[in-house]
Design a protein around this motif. Sequence first.
Motif, PDB file in Angstrom:
ATOM      1  N   ARG A  97     -76.741  34.803   1.060  1.00  0.00           N
ATOM      2  CA  ARG A  97     -77.936  34.602   1.878  1.00  0.00           C
ATOM      3  C   ARG A  97     -77.557  34.647   3.355  1.00  0.00           C
ATOM      4  NH1 ARG A  97     -82.944  32.370   0.747  1.00  0.00           N
ATOM      5  NH2 ARG A  97     -82.196  31.800  -1.335  1.00  0.00           N
ATOM      6  N   THR A  98     -78.303  35.425   4.125  1.00  0.00           N
ATOM      7  CA  THR A  98     -78.067  35.547   5.555  1.00  0.00           C
ATOM      8  C   THR A  98     -78.615  34.320   6.283  1.00  0.00           C
ATOM      9  OG1 THR A  98     -80.142  36.743   5.858  1.00  0.00           O
ATOM     10  CG2 THR A  98     -78.182  38.059   5.352  1.00  0.00           C
ATOM     11  N   PRO A  99     -78.238  34.132   7.547  1.00  0.00           N
ATOM     12  CA  PRO A  99     -78.790  32.985   8.289  1.00  0.00           C
ATOM     13  C   PRO A  99     -80.308  32.974   8.370  1.00  0.00           C
ATOM     14  CG  PRO A  99     -76.871  33.872   9.424  1.00  0.00           C
ATOM     15  CD  PRO A  99     -77.179  34.813   8.308  1.00  0.00           C
ATOM     16  N   THR A 100     -80.956  34.113   8.244  1.00  0.00           N
ATOM     17  CA  THR A 100     -82.422  34.146   8.275  1.00  0.00           C
ATOM     18  C   THR A 100     -83.043  33.839   6.924  1.00  0.00           C
ATOM     19  OG1 THR A 100     -82.400  36.534   7.861  1.00  0.00           O
ATOM     20  CG2 THR A 100     -82.379  35.803  10.163  1.00  0.00           C
ATOM     21  N   GLY A 101     -82.234  33.601   5.899  1.00  0.00           N
ATOM     22  CA  GLY A 101     -82.757  33.302   4.577  1.00  0.00           C
ATOM     23  C   GLY A 101     -82.897  34.507   3.667  1.00  0.00           C
ATOM     24  N   ARG A 102     -82.502  35.671   4.099  1.00  0.00           N
ATOM     25  CA  ARG A 102     -82.632  36.874   3.290  1.00  0.00           C
ATOM     26  C   ARG A 102     -81.452  37.002   2.335  1.00  0.00           C
ATOM     27  NH1 ARG A 102     -82.942  43.035   5.747  1.00  0.00           N
ATOM     28  NH2 ARG A 102     -83.375  44.113   3.776  1.00  0.00           N
ATOM     29  N   ILE A 103     -81.729  37.366   1.068  1.00  0.00           N
ATOM     30  CA  ILE A 103     -80.685  37.559   0.065  1.00  0.00           C
ATOM     31  C   ILE A 103     -80.299  39.034   0.042  1.00  0.00           C
ATOM     32  CG2 ILE A 103     -80.105  37.372  -2.375  1.00  0.00           C
ATOM     33  CD1 ILE A 103     -82.079  35.114  -2.603  1.00  0.00           C
ATOM     34  N   VAL A 104     -79.035  39.309   0.277  1.00  0.00           N
ATOM     35  CA  VAL A 104     -78.546  40.686   0.291  1.00  0.00           C
ATOM     36  C   VAL A 104     -77.376  40.773  -0.683  1.00  0.00           C
ATOM     37  CG1 VAL A 104     -79.279  41.114   2.658  1.00  0.00           C
ATOM     38  CG2 VAL A 104     -76.990  40.232   2.223  1.00  0.00           C
ATOM     39  N   SER A 105     -77.155  41.982  -1.204  1.00  0.00           N
ATOM     40  CA  SER A 105     -76.027  42.242  -2.103  1.00  0.00           C
ATOM     41  C   SER A 105     -74.972  43.029  -1.349  1.00  0.00           C
ATOM     42  CB  SER A 105     -76.487  43.019  -3.333  1.00  0.00           C
ATOM     43  OG  SER A 105     -77.044  44.258  -2.948  1.00  0.00           O
ATOM     44  N   ARG A 106     -73.729  42.634  -1.533  1.00  0.00           N
ATOM     45  CA  ARG A 106     -72.617  43.288  -0.859  1.00  0.00           C
ATOM     46  C   ARG A 106     -71.712  43.907  -1.908  1.00  0.00           C
ATOM     47  NH1 ARG A 106     -69.392  39.384   2.856  1.00  0.00           N
ATOM     48  NH2 ARG A 106     -69.220  38.333   0.826  1.00  0.00           N
ATOM     49  N   THR A 107     -71.452  45.214  -1.788  1.00  0.00           N
ATOM     50  CA  THR A 107     -70.605  45.945  -2.721  1.00  0.00           C
ATOM     51  C   THR A 107     -69.224  46.113  -2.105  1.00  0.00           C
ATOM     52  OG1 THR A 107     -72.533  47.134  -3.578  1.00  0.00           O
ATOM     53  CG2 THR A 107     -70.370  48.060  -4.051  1.00  0.00           C
ATOM     54  N   PRO A 136     -78.878  41.378 -27.933  1.00  0.00           N
ATOM     55  CA  PRO A 136     -78.650  42.692 -27.308  1.00  0.00           C
ATOM     56  C   PRO A 136     -78.150  42.519 -25.882  1.00  0.00           C
ATOM     57  CG  PRO A 136     -80.985  42.186 -27.353  1.00  0.00           C
ATOM     58  CD  PRO A 136     -80.313  41.093 -28.139  1.00  0.00           C
ATOM     59  N   PRO A 137     -77.559  43.567 -25.304  1.00  0.00           N
ATOM     60  CA  PRO A 137     -77.108  43.476 -23.904  1.00  0.00           C
ATOM     61  C   PRO A 137     -78.274  43.223 -22.967  1.00  0.00           C
ATOM     62  CG  PRO A 137     -76.140  45.385 -25.004  1.00  0.00           C
ATOM     63  CD  PRO A 137     -77.189  44.861 -25.925  1.00  0.00           C
ATOM     64  N   ALA A 138     -78.000  42.477 -21.926  1.00  0.00           N
ATOM     65  CA  ALA A 138     -79.037  42.172 -20.946  1.00  0.00           C
ATOM     66  C   ALA A 138     -79.379  43.423 -20.146  1.00  0.00           C
ATOM     67  CB  ALA A 138     -78.570  41.065 -20.006  1.00  0.00           C
ATOM     68  N   PRO A 139     -80.666  43.665 -19.865  1.00  0.00           N
ATOM     69  CA  PRO A 139     -81.031  44.847 -19.058  1.00  0.00           C
ATOM     70  C   PRO A 139     -80.537  44.696 -17.632  1.00  0.00           C
ATOM     71  CG  PRO A 139     -82.938  43.432 -19.387  1.00  0.00           C
ATOM     72  CD  PRO A 139     -81.850  42.862 -20.239  1.00  0.00           C
ATOM     73  N   TYR A 140     -80.204  45.848 -17.042  1.00  0.00           N
ATOM     74  CA  TYR A 140     -79.721  45.825 -15.662  1.00  0.00           C
ATOM     75  C   TYR A 140     -80.887  45.610 -14.712  1.00  0.00           C
ATOM     76  CZ  TYR A 140     -77.640  47.224 -11.264  1.00  0.00           C
ATOM     77  OH  TYR A 140     -77.221  47.251  -9.966  1.00  0.00           O
ATOM     78  N   ARG A 141     -80.694  44.734 -13.767  1.00  0.00           N
ATOM     79  CA  ARG A 141     -81.711  44.445 -12.745  1.00  0.00           C
ATOM     80  C   ARG A 141     -81.147  44.783 -11.377  1.00  0.00           C
ATOM     81  NH1 ARG A 141     -82.206  40.228 -16.430  1.00  0.00           N
ATOM     82  NH2 ARG A 141     -84.269  39.994 -17.376  1.00  0.00           N
ATOM     83  N   GLU A 142     -81.956  45.463 -10.596  1.00  0.00           N
ATOM     84  CA  GLU A 142     -81.549  45.821  -9.243  1.00  0.00           C
ATOM     85  C   GLU A 142     -81.378  44.554  -8.413  1.00  0.00           C
ATOM     86  OE1 GLU A 142     -80.468  48.601  -6.394  1.00  0.00           O
ATOM     87  OE2 GLU A 142     -81.080  48.962  -8.460  1.00  0.00           O
ATOM     88  N   PRO A 143     -80.282  44.421  -7.660  1.00  0.00           N
ATOM     89  CA  PRO A 143     -80.104  43.214  -6.846  1.00  0.00           C
ATOM     90  C   PRO A 143     -81.246  43.032  -5.851  1.00  0.00           C
ATOM     91  CG  PRO A 143     -78.067  44.473  -6.968  1.00  0.00           C
ATOM     92  CD  PRO A 143     -79.137  45.332  -7.583  1.00  0.00           C
ATOM     93  N   ILE A 144     -81.641  41.788  -5.660  1.00  0.00           N
ATOM     94  CA  ILE A 144     -82.723  41.463  -4.729  1.00  0.00           C
ATOM     95  C   ILE A 144     -82.170  41.543  -3.312  1.00  0.00           C
ATOM     96  CG2 ILE A 144     -84.406  39.730  -4.052  1.00  0.00           C
ATOM     97  CD1 ILE A 144     -84.229  38.614  -6.878  1.00  0.00           C
ATOM     98  N   ALA A 145     -82.560  42.591  -2.590  1.00  0.00           N
ATOM     99  CA  ALA A 145     -82.010  42.792  -1.248  1.00  0.00           C
ATOM    100  C   ALA A 145     -83.080  42.962  -0.188  1.00  0.00           C
ATOM    101  CB  ALA A 145     -81.096  44.019  -1.235  1.00  0.00           C
TER     102      ALA A 145
END
Length: 315
Positions: A112-122, A266-275
């Motif tokens: 989570r960024t200082p502004t509260g936004r959740i980003v994914s880092r690869t 079953p395997p869990a479905p892939y979910r796009e990271p919340i960015a």
Amino acid sequence: MGTQHPSAPPRAQARPTGNNHPNRIHRTTTNGLQHDNSRHTARFTVIGNHLAQHRELSLLAIGLGTHLQSLPQGAPADIKSLTARFPEGATRIAAALRELECHGYLRRDRHRTPTGRIVSRTVSCNQPATARTHPAPSPRPEPPARPVNRPERPAASEPCAEREPQGACEKPPARTPLPAVPRPECHVPALFQAAADLLADLRRHSPEMLLSASDAAHLTPGVAAWLERDVTPEAVRRALTADLPREGVRRPAAFLAHRLAAQLPPPAPYREPIADLPPVRPRLPMQNCDGCDRGFHASEPGLCRDCRTGPKESP
């Protein structure tokens, strides 16, 4: 004696040997790969053979891992950007990313960024993460069975009852092997450790589930396969210990192995990271207006909005 023979050689010739023999056929290797290399001086990336010649990764995962290592710092590496760059679809690219992440060549973190936004880092790793820390522990071999010193059998003419007590000549019944359990797609040491801890803790919730060390080692890959499919440890514990037979469980290891294989989710479905969530606006403290003493939200004390604009004049 003075007659000359022009066809005779002037001196004896040495016998041809080795590669100069006239009957030797010169063969050149034409099968296999040939290289025509030139030295790079700019715009190149060093790729290890452990990635380029990986025996468990698919060709798409090897190519995608090579592409990610060639990208500069801060370049977009999400599924949407990679799908726009390559002809493969989002499903195949997502599967290749999971392969790289499973073998330690990729790491995806959310913060989570200082502004509260959740980003994914690869994070692309040019060395597998497991190789930089410590190699995966190999399964410990079971110790050989100790020889049992048994008394010699009596001769065929002598009855067994005269030398040994009744039943001593009978062999103990062989133990039925445990059922096979599912195995995870990736060997992650932390996942196996969590599975082993879960099995060791089962006896606290159900005293019947007291397992031996060899039984726990046999069941650990099955529990790791459940945890790999995003099943929480509490859910795995409930699935293994719920609705036990009323007459009790005679062989808890065989009972757990059957449930791990028969109820595997079953395997869990892939979910796009919340960015792309909107930034969270900070809540301002409550202030009292210096003019009308009315409460309002502001960063500093002062006048409210109505007092700053003043009363509206009537026409």
